[in-house]
Enzyme design. Structure first.
Site, mmCIF file in Angstrom:
data_model
loop_
_atom_site.group_PDB
_atom_site.id
_atom_site.type_symbol
_atom_site.label_atom_id
_atom_site.label_comp_id
_atom_site.label_asym_id
_atom_site.label_seq_id
_atom_site.Cartn_x
_atom_site.Cartn_y
_atom_site.Cartn_z
ATOM 1 N N CYS A 3 -28.810 13.097 -45.950
ATOM 2 C CA CYS A 3 -27.556 13.482 -46.607
ATOM 3 C C CYS A 3 -26.359 13.207 -45.694
ATOM 4 O O CYS A 3 -25.286 12.808 -46.141
ATOM 5 C CB CYS A 3 -27.597 14.949 -47.034
ATOM 6 S SG CYS A 3 -27.986 16.065 -45.691
ATOM 7 N N THR A 4 -26.567 13.382 -44.377
ATOM 8 C CA THR A 4 -25.495 13.100 -43.421
ATOM 9 C C THR A 4 -25.187 11.608 -43.412
ATOM 10 O O THR A 4 -24.024 11.193 -43.469
ATOM 11 C CB THR A 4 -25.931 13.523 -42.001
ATOM 12 O OG1 THR A 4 -26.345 14.871 -42.054
ATOM 13 C CG2 THR A 4 -24.806 13.361 -41.011
#
Ligand SMILES: [Zn+2]
Length: 431
Positions: free
Chosen positions: A217-218
């Protein structure tokens, strides 16, 4: 150097040659082992009898071979499966540009043998797994200068398999001490392992952090570091845009790295992130941790000192784990790593696996690979079903235990690259 039976070393031990070593072995001192008695025999043992195995002849290995040979050890074997790359030459000082492409073990052995009269390093351009117990049993002490945790664990497992027990009592003559050095950038460690007596590699497996992977997600939506942008290009853009067709990323291909670098820069400027460079891109793609010559020198020196202490019994060995860190200032300390009561490698305690009977084989495989104390790589499970040995193949990983015919208390034998022995587990149904 000519070799003639029995007097192999005569002629090369000129007057005063070993004075530096004699100072440690032939006179008393306040730091010696309480049972130490100065004598000339220790030096003779080093020079003529003591047989050392060095695993790895890279950054640590070159230092170790040089240190050991200059400390009086002459019967040294070295195992390394690698050949010399041009990028090794800045720190692996036994190698020269003309040696690129040649086996590290052979070049290192030739160099030490020609430079240090009387020294007889025997090279093995092989994997550690190519040798069996009888090979390892011939050594008094084994020193590892490896960059692979799997190889370390395998070596640890091999030395544990050499231990012999009588009525549950360990026979001390079956113990081969293992000195293990490791470095990563500006950090390093050195440890002394007496298999069966002190903490082994697997006892402290939790100390090795799993490989750093950034959360998806980062990478996908909120990058903060230049590395996140490079990973975005590598993991998401490369497979989508296929800039070079269906080939996967090759960290040694400058065009691939250039493409990745440009995409990462675009991504970085979108999020106002600085620091994406070609070099960093290559580092992230190839997962390079820069090797630091001075860290290798410090750790190899500590390891060679421990070999000397154990071989001569003149000093108390390190107990048992030294940490070195000069990332910021200089920090070092020593602690006693403790044995783990139920260590899967050295405890002789059968390992329990707790699962409900409705669990699937896949869950066991995930547990074996993800559990911090086990960290297996590609476990293969066999068991006995209806009196026959049966390998539980990949095809059955989604089948639940009941259907496989596995019962409560079933023994599972697990083979893996992290150990030369199979590890026995006992399946306990929790429901
Ligand atoms: Zn252990």
């Amino acid at each position: 150097m000519a070799v003639d039976g029995g007097h192999r070393n005569s002629g090369c031990d000129w007057d005063g040659r070993w004075n530096h070593v004699r100072k440690f072995l032939e006179r008393p001192g306040p730091f010696t082992h309480p049972d130490f008695e100065p004598s000339t025999e220790s030096l003779q043992f080093l020079l003529e009898t003591c047989k050392i195995l060095v695993i790895g002849s890279g950054g640590l290995g070159c230092e170790l071979l040089k240190n050991l040979a200059l400390s009086g050890f002459r019967l040294i074997h070295v195992v390394d499966m690698d050949t010399i790359d041009v990028s090794n030459l800045n720190r692996q000082f036994l190698f020269r540009p003309k040696d690129v492409g040649r086996p590290k073990a052979e070049v290192a052995a030739d160099f030490v043998n020609s430079r240090i009269p009387g020294c007889k390093v025997v090279p093995h351009f092989k994997k550690i797994q190519d040798f069996d117990e009888s090979f390892y049993r011939q050594f008094h002490i084994i020193v590892c200068g490896l960059d692979s945790i799997i190889a370390r664990r395998w070596m640890n497992g091999m030395l544990i398999s050499l231990l012999s027990y009588e009525d549950g009592i360990l026979d001390p003559s079956s113990i081969i001490p293992l000195i293990d050095g490791g470095t990563e950038g500006f950090k390093g460690n050195a440890r002394v392992i007496l298999p069966g007596m002190t903490a082994c590699i697997d006892c402290t497996l939790e100390l090795y952090p799993p490989q750093i992977n950034f959360p998806m997600c980062t990478i996908a939506s909120m990058p903060r570091l230049p590395e996140h942008c490079i990973e975005y290009a590598r993991i998401l853009q490369w497979p989508k845009e296929k800039p070079f067709g269906d080939t996967s990323v090759d960290g040694d291909n400058p065009e691939h790295i250039q493409w990745m670098f440009e995409r990462a820069q675009e991504r970085a400027s979108e999020f106002n992130i600085t620091g994406v460079t070609y070099r960093l891109t290559q580092g992230v793609v190839k997962r390079i941790i820069p090797a630091v010559a001075s860290t290798n020198a410090v750790i190899a020196a500590a390891c060679a000192t421990e070999v000397f202490k154990i071989a001569t019994s003149a000093y108390i060995p390190l107990n048992n784990y030294l940490v070195f860190n000069d990332v910021d200032g200089l920090y070092t300390y020593t602690f006693e790593a403790e044995r783990k009561e139920n260590c899967s490698a050295c405890s002789l305690v059968p390992q329990d696996l707790q699962f409900p009977s409705s669990a699937k084989l896949q869950e066991v495989l995930e547990y074996l690979t993800e559990n911090a104390a086990l960290q297996m790589k590609s476990p293969a499970i066999t068991t006995t079903l209806e009196g026959k040995n049966k390998t539980l193949y990949l095809q059955v990983i989604y089948v639940i235990f009941d259907k496989l015919g596995l019962s409560d208390g079933q023994e599972l034998a697990v083979a893996d690259v992290t150990t030369p022995q199979t590890v026995l587990f006992k399946l306990n149904f929790t429901a």
